[in-house]
Design a protein around this motif. Structure first.
Motif, PDB file in Angstrom:
ATOM      1  N   LYS A 297       0.845  -1.215   0.000  1.00 43.80           N
ATOM      2  CA  LYS A 297       0.000   0.000   0.000  1.00 43.80           C
ATOM      3  C   LYS A 297       0.871   1.252   0.000  1.00 43.80           C
ATOM      4  CE  LYS A 297      -4.068  -1.907   2.156  1.00 43.80           C
ATOM      5  NZ  LYS A 297      -4.574  -2.354   3.439  1.00 43.80           N
ATOM      6  N   GLU A 298       1.914   1.202   0.834  1.00 42.46           N
ATOM      7  CA  GLU A 298       2.829   2.345   0.918  1.00 42.46           C
ATOM      8  C   GLU A 298       3.499   2.590  -0.445  1.00 42.46           C
ATOM      9  OE1 GLU A 298       6.574   2.781   3.560  1.00 42.46           O
ATOM     10  OE2 GLU A 298       4.988   1.920   4.794  1.00 42.46           O
ATOM     11  N   ARG A 299       3.916   1.493  -1.059  1.00 47.45           N
ATOM     12  CA  ARG A 299       4.579   1.612  -2.361  1.00 47.45           C
ATOM     13  C   ARG A 299       3.610   2.112  -3.432  1.00 47.45           C
ATOM     14  NH1 ARG A 299       8.034  -4.004  -2.742  1.00 47.45           N
ATOM     15  NH2 ARG A 299       9.433  -3.609  -0.984  1.00 47.45           N
ATOM     16  N   ARG A 300       2.386   1.607  -3.342  1.00 46.25           N
ATOM     17  CA  ARG A 300       1.394   1.972  -4.348  1.00 46.25           C
ATOM     18  C   ARG A 300       1.136   3.476  -4.342  1.00 46.25           C
ATOM     19  NH1 ARG A 300      -4.364  -0.750  -3.591  1.00 46.25           N
ATOM     20  NH2 ARG A 300      -4.248   0.603  -1.770  1.00 46.25           N
ATOM     21  N   ASP A 301       1.170   4.087  -3.144  1.00 52.50           N
ATOM     22  CA  ASP A 301       0.978   5.538  -3.064  1.00 52.50           C
ATOM     23  C   ASP A 301       2.009   6.268  -3.924  1.00 52.50           C
ATOM     24  OD1 ASP A 301      -1.154   5.536  -1.420  1.00 52.50           O
ATOM     25  OD2 ASP A 301      -0.014   5.811   0.442  1.00 52.50           O
ATOM     26  N   ILE A 302       3.249   5.784  -3.870  1.00 50.25           N
ATOM     27  CA  ILE A 302       4.306   6.453  -4.648  1.00 50.25           C
ATOM     28  C   ILE A 302       4.084   6.213  -6.138  1.00 50.25           C
ATOM     29  CG2 ILE A 302       6.799   6.691  -4.968  1.00 50.25           C
ATOM     30  CD1 ILE A 302       7.111   5.428  -2.145  1.00 50.25           C
ATOM     31  N   VAL A 303       3.679   4.980  -6.467  1.00 50.16           N
ATOM     32  CA  VAL A 303       3.459   4.671  -7.888  1.00 50.16           C
ATOM     33  C   VAL A 303       2.274   5.484  -8.427  1.00 50.16           C
ATOM     34  CG1 VAL A 303       2.854   2.846  -9.529  1.00 50.16           C
ATOM     35  CG2 VAL A 303       4.578   2.418  -7.769  1.00 50.16           C
ATOM     36  N   TRP A 304       1.253   5.674  -7.590  1.00 52.44           N
ATOM     37  CA  TRP A 304       0.145   6.537  -8.013  1.00 52.44           C
ATOM     38  C   TRP A 304       0.674   7.937  -8.360  1.00 52.44           C
ATOM     39  CZ3 TRP A 304      -4.113   5.234  -3.771  1.00 52.44           C
ATOM     40  CH2 TRP A 304      -4.722   4.013  -4.106  1.00 52.44           C
ATOM     41  N   GLN A 305       1.611   8.422  -7.535  1.00 52.20           N
ATOM     42  CA  GLN A 305       2.178   9.753  -7.826  1.00 52.20           C
ATOM     43  C   GLN A 305       2.936   9.746  -9.150  1.00 52.20           C
ATOM     44  OE1 GLN A 305       4.224  11.772  -4.465  1.00 52.20           O
ATOM     45  NE2 GLN A 305       3.445  10.091  -3.229  1.00 52.20           N
ATOM     46  N   MET A 306       3.624   8.634  -9.420  1.00 49.09           N
ATOM     47  CA  MET A 306       4.336   8.526 -10.705  1.00 49.09           C
ATOM     48  C   MET A 306       3.348   8.593 -11.863  1.00 49.09           C
ATOM     49  SD  MET A 306       7.163   5.541 -10.581  1.00 49.09           S
ATOM     50  CE  MET A 306       7.730   5.233  -8.943  1.00 49.09           C
ATOM     51  N   MET A 307       2.250   7.863 -11.696  1.00 49.22           N
ATOM     52  CA  MET A 307       1.219   7.868 -12.737  1.00 49.22           C
ATOM     53  C   MET A 307       0.690   9.297 -12.951  1.00 49.22           C
ATOM     54  SD  MET A 307       0.463   5.018 -14.274  1.00 49.22           S
ATOM     55  CE  MET A 307       0.815   3.267 -14.173  1.00 49.22           C
ATOM     56  N   ASP A 308       0.494  10.019 -11.831  1.00 48.98           N
ATOM     57  CA  ASP A 308       0.016  11.402 -11.944  1.00 48.98           C
ATOM     58  C   ASP A 308       1.033  12.258 -12.695  1.00 48.98           C
ATOM     59  OD1 ASP A 308      -2.416  11.070 -10.683  1.00 48.98           O
ATOM     60  OD2 ASP A 308      -1.619  11.480  -8.676  1.00 48.98           O
ATOM     61  N   GLU A 309       2.312  12.090 -12.326  1.00 48.36           N
ATOM     62  CA  GLU A 309       3.367  12.867 -12.998  1.00 48.36           C
ATOM     63  C   GLU A 309       3.378  12.612 -14.497  1.00 48.36           C
ATOM     64  OE1 GLU A 309       5.413  15.218 -12.007  1.00 48.36           O
ATOM     65  OE2 GLU A 309       4.613  15.138  -9.963  1.00 48.36           O
ATOM     66  N   LEU A 310       3.075  11.358 -14.851  1.00 46.31           N
ATOM     67  CA  LEU A 310       3.098  10.991 -16.270  1.00 46.31           C
ATOM     68  C   LEU A 310       1.759  11.279 -16.962  1.00 46.31           C
ATOM     69  CD1 LEU A 310       5.061   7.636 -15.893  1.00 46.31           C
ATOM     70  CD2 LEU A 310       5.901   9.687 -17.055  1.00 46.31           C
ATOM     71  N   GLU A 370      11.738  -1.399  -3.286  1.00 44.82           N
ATOM     72  CA  GLU A 370      11.641  -0.746  -1.979  1.00 44.82           C
ATOM     73  C   GLU A 370      11.167   0.698  -2.117  1.00 44.82           C
ATOM     74  OE1 GLU A 370      15.529  -1.248  -0.434  1.00 44.82           O
ATOM     75  OE2 GLU A 370      15.135  -3.308   0.206  1.00 44.82           O
ATOM     76  N   THR A 371      10.580   1.196  -1.041  1.00 42.81           N
ATOM     77  CA  THR A 371      10.029   2.554  -1.030  1.00 42.81           C
ATOM     78  C   THR A 371      11.074   3.584  -1.481  1.00 42.81           C
ATOM     79  OG1 THR A 371       8.860   1.776   0.894  1.00 42.81           O
ATOM     80  CG2 THR A 371       8.650   4.090   0.434  1.00 42.81           C
ATOM     81  N   GLU A 372      12.311   3.427  -0.985  1.00 37.72           N
ATOM     82  CA  GLU A 372      13.372   4.401  -1.320  1.00 37.72           C
ATOM     83  C   GLU A 372      13.624   4.420  -2.823  1.00 37.72           C
ATOM     84  OE1 GLU A 372      13.947   1.820   0.990  1.00 37.72           O
ATOM     85  OE2 GLU A 372      13.147   3.177   2.517  1.00 37.72           O
ATOM     86  N   ARG A 373      13.627   3.222  -3.397  1.00 34.14           N
ATOM     87  CA  ARG A 373      13.889   3.087  -4.832  1.00 34.14           C
ATOM     88  C   ARG A 373      12.727   3.707  -5.630  1.00 34.14           C
ATOM     89  NH1 ARG A 373      18.503   2.614  -7.397  1.00 34.14           N
ATOM     90  NH2 ARG A 373      18.382   0.984  -8.959  1.00 34.14           N
ATOM     91  N   LEU A 374      11.520   3.465  -5.135  1.00 31.38           N
ATOM     92  CA  LEU A 374      10.356   4.018  -5.832  1.00 31.38           C
ATOM     93  C   LEU A 374      10.358   5.539  -5.728  1.00 31.38           C
ATOM     94  CD1 LEU A 374       7.604   1.456  -4.776  1.00 31.38           C
ATOM     95  CD2 LEU A 374       8.485   1.814  -7.072  1.00 31.38           C
TER      96      LEU A 374
END
Ligand SMILES: Cc1ncc(COP(=O)(O)O)c(C=O)c1O
Length: 392
Positions: A297-310, A370-374
């Motif tokens: 879930k924590e990781r998904r939040d970051i990936v959602w932000q990536m999707m928004d950026e893109l 990992e979160t840091e990598r994401l």
């Protein structure tokens, strides 16, 4: 010259195998590519399983060939897992066959049932192995459409209107990869009806049911075992054991016996230590899955932000190990976008077209880092976006 067999002539090297070569070259040249392509879980398997494996490796007597059908203990553990989490009763002696991952199950099922010229219904978009295994077995791939408008579920009415007389088998997969569509009990029921009505073997590939999903579903949950249905499952994602190669197929005893004919002529059983460890893994309490999913879930939040950026649109209800997003109309060429992100931002994400034409306008980002990598990938993508805007 020795030529490749005809059965392989129209099958391309797996996209990832090619792309991973490219990434390896970039890394060798000093780039630090963040690979968000593949869904290979990076977290540790259950500690109990690791300890059992280590002890088994130290047991001098546990290194011989094993039964083609897996140990009784492993079949029982699969059966208890199904009873506990899917409320499905499976006879461990006759309705469960352990496999080395579900991917080999796709190949065995195809070799067991598909004759030259038989048609196989394959989801578009979907896991590429269904089409490849069909072709290797001599079958004809007949893609059926999955679309966002229909929640990535098959349009069974449209299919029913077509000539299905040559269709022998149908692949389905919920939670669906790559779209993350969860599937519903009602949809599963409709699929089983459809298969029974049309004399089609329905093969449900179910490796993602525990990932970011509170209600794991089996194709057998509603109506139990049917002669028209098979289900593949796997510990690769649910227990972080992708490299161990442990999976299973469940279904009517006649199918298990038939698949065993294909399997027993290819492999010679799975290492005893792996099987014993898998038994431990399958005993994990619900908290095991909860802990795993809290990280995702924590990781998904970051990936959602990536999707928004893109500038991608995506459904936050999706489940599984990836986030699937639709690129904006401004993107002319998704392959180019993915290569730009790889070569300019040093981040690898998967273009949706590798899963079929209905994935053309989509990208898929894996949660297996990992979160840091994401977070680093997110920063690189922000930077990449700035450069692109400045160049425009
Ligand atoms: C839909 C789907 N089915 C099957 C597999 C293969 O899983 P296993 O590791 O059990 O062979 C994958 C792996 O990525 C997958 O995405």
């Amino acid at each position: 010259m020795i030529t490749i067999a005809k059965r392989l002539q129209h099958i391309e090297e797996y996209y990832f195998s090619r792309k991973l070569g490219e990434i390896a070259q970039l890394n060798a040249a000093g780039y630090d590519i963040i690979n968000l392509g593949i869904g290979s879980p990076d977290m540790a398997p259950p500690q109990d399983a690791v300890e059992v494996l280590c002890a088994a490796a130290n047991n001098k007597k546990g290194h011989g060939y094993q039964s083609y059908k897996g140990t009784p203990a492993l079949r029982k553990a699969f059966s208890e897992w199904y009873a506990k989490y899917y409320t499905v009763a499976l006879d461990p002696d006759t309705e469960v066959l352990p496999l080395m991952g579900s991917k080999e199950g796709i190949s065995y099922i195809s070799n067991t049932y598909v004759n030259e010229g038989d048609e196989v219904l394959v989801p578009n978009p979907g896991y590429p192995a269904y089409a490849a295994a069909t072709r290797i077995a001599g079958g004809v791939v007949r893609y059926y459409d999955l679309t966002e408008e229909k929640d990535w579920l098959p349009d069974l009415e449209a299919l029913q209107d077509q000539d299905l007389s040559k269709v022998k088998l149908m692949w389905v997969n919920y939670p669906h990869m790559p779209t993350g569509a969860k599937g519903t009990a009602q949809a599963m029921d409709g699929l089983v009806n459809f298969a029974e009505r049309n004399n089609i073997l329905l093969c449900h590939d179910n490796p993602y049911s525990f990932i970011l999903n509170d209600t794991p579903l089996s194709i057998f949950s509603e109506r139990g075992i049917s002669e028209y249905v098979l289900e593949l499952n796997s510990l690769s994602k649910s227990h972080n054991m992708a490299g161990w190669r442990v999976g299973m197929v469940a279904g009517h005893r006649s199918h298990i016996n038939n698949i065993l004919i294909a399997k027993s002529n290819v492999d010679s059983g799975m290492f005893l230590g792996t099987q014993m460890a898998a038994v431990e893994a399958l005993k994990q309490p619900r908290e095991w899955y909860d802990t795993l999913n809290n990280v995702y879930k924590e990781r998904r939040d970051i990936v959602w932000q990536m999707m928004d950026e893109l500038n991608c649109t995506f459904n936050k209800e999706q489940v599984g190990l990836f986030v699937w997003g639709k690129v904006s109309d401004e993107v002319k060429d998704v392959a180019q976008l993915v290569d730009d992100i790889l070569y300019k931002a040093g981040v690898f994400i998967t273009p949706g077209f590798i899963f079929g034409s209905n994935g053309d306008r989509y990208i898929r980002i894996s949660l297996c880092s990992e979160t840091e990598r994401l977070s680093a990938a997110l920063e690189r993508i922000k930077e990449f976006k700035n450069i692109n805007i400045n160049q425009a």
